[in-house]
Design an enzyme around this catalytic site. Structure first.
Site, PDB file in Angstrom:
ATOM      1  N   ARG A 161       0.843  -1.193   0.000  1.00  0.00           N
ATOM      2  CA  ARG A 161       0.000   0.000   0.000  1.00  0.00           C
ATOM      3  C   ARG A 161       0.885   1.252   0.000  1.00  0.00           C
ATOM      4  O   ARG A 161       1.529   1.560   1.002  1.00  0.00           O
ATOM      5  CB  ARG A 161      -0.943   0.024   1.209  1.00  0.00           C
ATOM      6  CG  ARG A 161      -1.792   1.304   1.247  1.00  0.00           C
ATOM      7  CD  ARG A 161      -3.003   1.193   2.158  1.00  0.00           C
ATOM      8  NE  ARG A 161      -2.669   1.157   3.578  1.00  0.00           N
ATOM      9  CZ  ARG A 161      -3.568   1.288   4.554  1.00  0.00           C
ATOM     10  NH1 ARG A 161      -4.858   1.465   4.260  1.00  0.00           N
ATOM     11  NH2 ARG A 161      -3.190   1.222   5.817  1.00  0.00           N
ATOM     12  N   ASP A 442      -4.009   2.669  13.953  1.00  0.00           N
ATOM     13  CA  ASP A 442      -3.249   3.414  12.963  1.00  0.00           C
ATOM     14  C   ASP A 442      -3.845   4.812  12.864  1.00  0.00           C
ATOM     15  O   ASP A 442      -4.641   5.218  13.709  1.00  0.00           O
ATOM     16  CB  ASP A 442      -3.201   2.677  11.617  1.00  0.00           C
ATOM     17  CG  ASP A 442      -4.549   2.618  10.902  1.00  0.00           C
ATOM     18  OD1 ASP A 442      -5.518   3.270  11.356  1.00  0.00           O
ATOM     19  OD2 ASP A 442      -4.623   1.937   9.859  1.00  0.00           O
TER      20      ASP A 442
END
Length: 528
Positions: A161, A442
């Site tokens: 990613r 996150d």
């Protein structure tokens, strides 16, 4: 190296192995051809936000109705992406890469985005780690006990990613312009690894974050074509799964798949960023005030609708519909709490499998057997559930925009403060994947925390149980209390006071500024 490129830090010999002329040539080419389009699309986000601020609600696009109604399908999925029933995600530090690829899962999403603090060291050594992993010779020795980590004979399929369109890489300039962080991450990985991946009977697979429209997906697709041509790779070799983690993208899922048709590997429910996006986009509308974060579960109507719509859309196009993150981590010192947490994970994964998802995300290897068991119990020996077309689903704009009701409490405010500040503090220290209160957090969690507080303050929301108005003075008072308690709990030497002070200032500012900060990582990046 081209005279057009400037790399601000001096590179070590090891770093030059991945920041090599071919990789930099691709970075320069992609920046030169596509950066102006990227910036135009970011400006288009601002224009759409202005429309939302004026009261215009999103809807399915009339101009692309034919795309939604036609019976096209995406190109076939590669063999090693057919079965994705459990995917583990995490940052690109060396030990994490080894452990994740060795985990009993199907794929590993190596993350340069929300779980990676984008220090120059993290980004460049992340690329070195992935190169070594693809080559099969990565190893790590833990200093504390000299434990040796290497790859197993069989490993999970690697997916990468890159950063979102909004983030720059300030250490790399082309013609004195900062390059896109996402383009940099993508180009360096692709240039260094496509040949070894092909030799391993795999390919360059990506997750694309934070897209807000099919035009942003079109940009990625055009980049894929140019990059493949530059490196003499067959077109369609790159495969990309798009995270549907913005409310606007939820109205363009068919169109996003269509734009990436020969490069598409499906869509994913990025649930936490999706909640953040919902709050952010409608932040100025008093009818869109959200309750405490822990009440916004996946069974709420707007989230269930988003899930069902994504699954139906993907399966109509013969491609994977991936589920969301289980952020829980095993609790080692409390059996009862651990059992309760693992039970929540199992129920969540059963919900996803029953809905028709083809796989799901976990943040910790300790959840792999639970997630795998849930999907195995529904899917059996099938590689995926693409044949489950979900023809019972008919999602409207009303379904996607239904605001969840619930309680707003002082404890909800305090929890947002604790999580938000501590996450930013860790991010500033170079760690973007942070265990807090038995969850692996996150950036999305901190984004929800500070955007909720901004929303509550700006709309003068009140606590449901006491009717006390939430204003800036109350917020700052509670912030001071929470930080005093946090410092007392830590003692004298367990943290960097400078990072904590910066985190408090950033969180306070983003929660109280008159103008809403689009992404906390944009402001925080200035401190790295």
């Amino acid at each position: 190296m081209s005279e057009a490129i400037t790399i601000i830090p001096s590179l070590t010999m090891e770093e030059k192995e991945v920041i090599n002329p071919r990789a930099l040539g691709l970075v320069e080419l992609l920046h030169t051809q596509f950066n102006s389009r990227r910036l135009e699309l970011l400006e288009l986000r601002n224009l759409r936000q202005a429309e939302l601020d004026d009261g215009k609600k999103p809807d399915f696009l009339k101009a692309t109705q034919a795309i939604r109604e036609d019976d096209w399908v995406v190109s076939p999925i590669p063999h090693d992406l057919q079965n994705r029933r459990v995917e583990i995600t995490g940052p690109v530090d060396r030990k994490m890469v080894i452990n994740a690829l060795n985990a009993p899962v199907k794929t590993f999403m190596a993350d340069f985005e929300d779980s990676c603090s984008p220090t120059w060291s993290n980004i460049i050594h992340g690329q070195i780690n992935l190169r070594d992993a693809v080559n099969g010779d990565i190893e790590f020795i833990r200093e504390s006990d000299q434990k040796h980590y290497t790859l197993n004979q069989e490993t999970a399929t690697l997916i990468v990613r890159p950063r979102g369109w909004h983030l720059n890489e300030k250490h790399v300039l082309v013609n004195e312009e900062e390059v896109s962080g996402g383009l940099f991450d993508f180009a360096i990985f692709l240039a260094n690894n496509h040949e070894a991946l092909a030799q391993n009977s795999s390919g360059p697979y990506f997750y694309l974050p934070k897209l807000e429209s099919h035009l942003e997906a079109r940009l990625w697709n055009d980049i894929f074509i140019v990059a493949q041509d530059f490196l003499n790779i067959d077109r369609g070799t790159i495969k990309a799964t798009v995270l549907i983690e913005t409310i606007l993208a939820a109205f363009e899922m068919d169109e996003i798949l269509y734009e990436l048709k020969e490069h598409s590997a499906g869509l994913n429910c990025g649930r936490w960023d999706y909640i953040f996006s919902f709050i952010k986009k409608f932040r100025n509308d008093a009818d869109f005030i959200f309750p405490n974060r822990d009440e916004v579960t996946m069974t709420r109507h707007f989230l269930k609708s988003y899930v069902d719509g994504l699954i139906k859309t993907c399966h109509k196009r013969n491609v994977h519909a991936m589920g969301g993150m289980a952020a829980q981590i095993p609790i080692k010192n409390n059996t009862q709490e651990n059992n309760e947490a693992m039970s929540k994970v199992e129920l969540d994964k059963l919900r996803e499998a029953n809905a028709g998802h083809d796989g799901t995300w976990i943040a910790h290897p300790g959840l792999s057997s639970i997630a795998m068991g849930a999907f195995n119990s529904i899917m059996g020996n099938q590689a995926n559930q693409i044949n489950n077309k979900r023809d019972d689903v008919n999602i409207t704009a009303y379904d996607l925009l239904k605001v969840p009701n619930g309680m707003i409490t002082e404890e909800g405010l305090r929890h947002n403060i604790r999580v938000g500040v501590q996450y930013i503090e860790a991010w500033l220290s170079g760690n973007g994947c942070v265990p807090l209160y038995n969850l692996m957090e996150d950036a999305a969690t901190a984004e929800i925390s500070r955007s909720q507080i901004w929303q509550w303050i700006n709309h003068k929301a009140s606590f449901t149980d006491t009717n006390q108005t939430i204003d800036e003075n109350l917020f700052i008072s509670i912030l001071d209390q929470e930080m005093t308690q946090l410092i007392e709990l830590r003692g004298d030497s367990n943290f960097n006071q400078v990072n904590l002070d910066h985190a408090i200032d950033l969180f306070k500012g983003m929660s109280t500024n008159s103008e809403f900060d689009q992404f906390l990582t944009l402001s925080a990046y200035n401190y790295l």
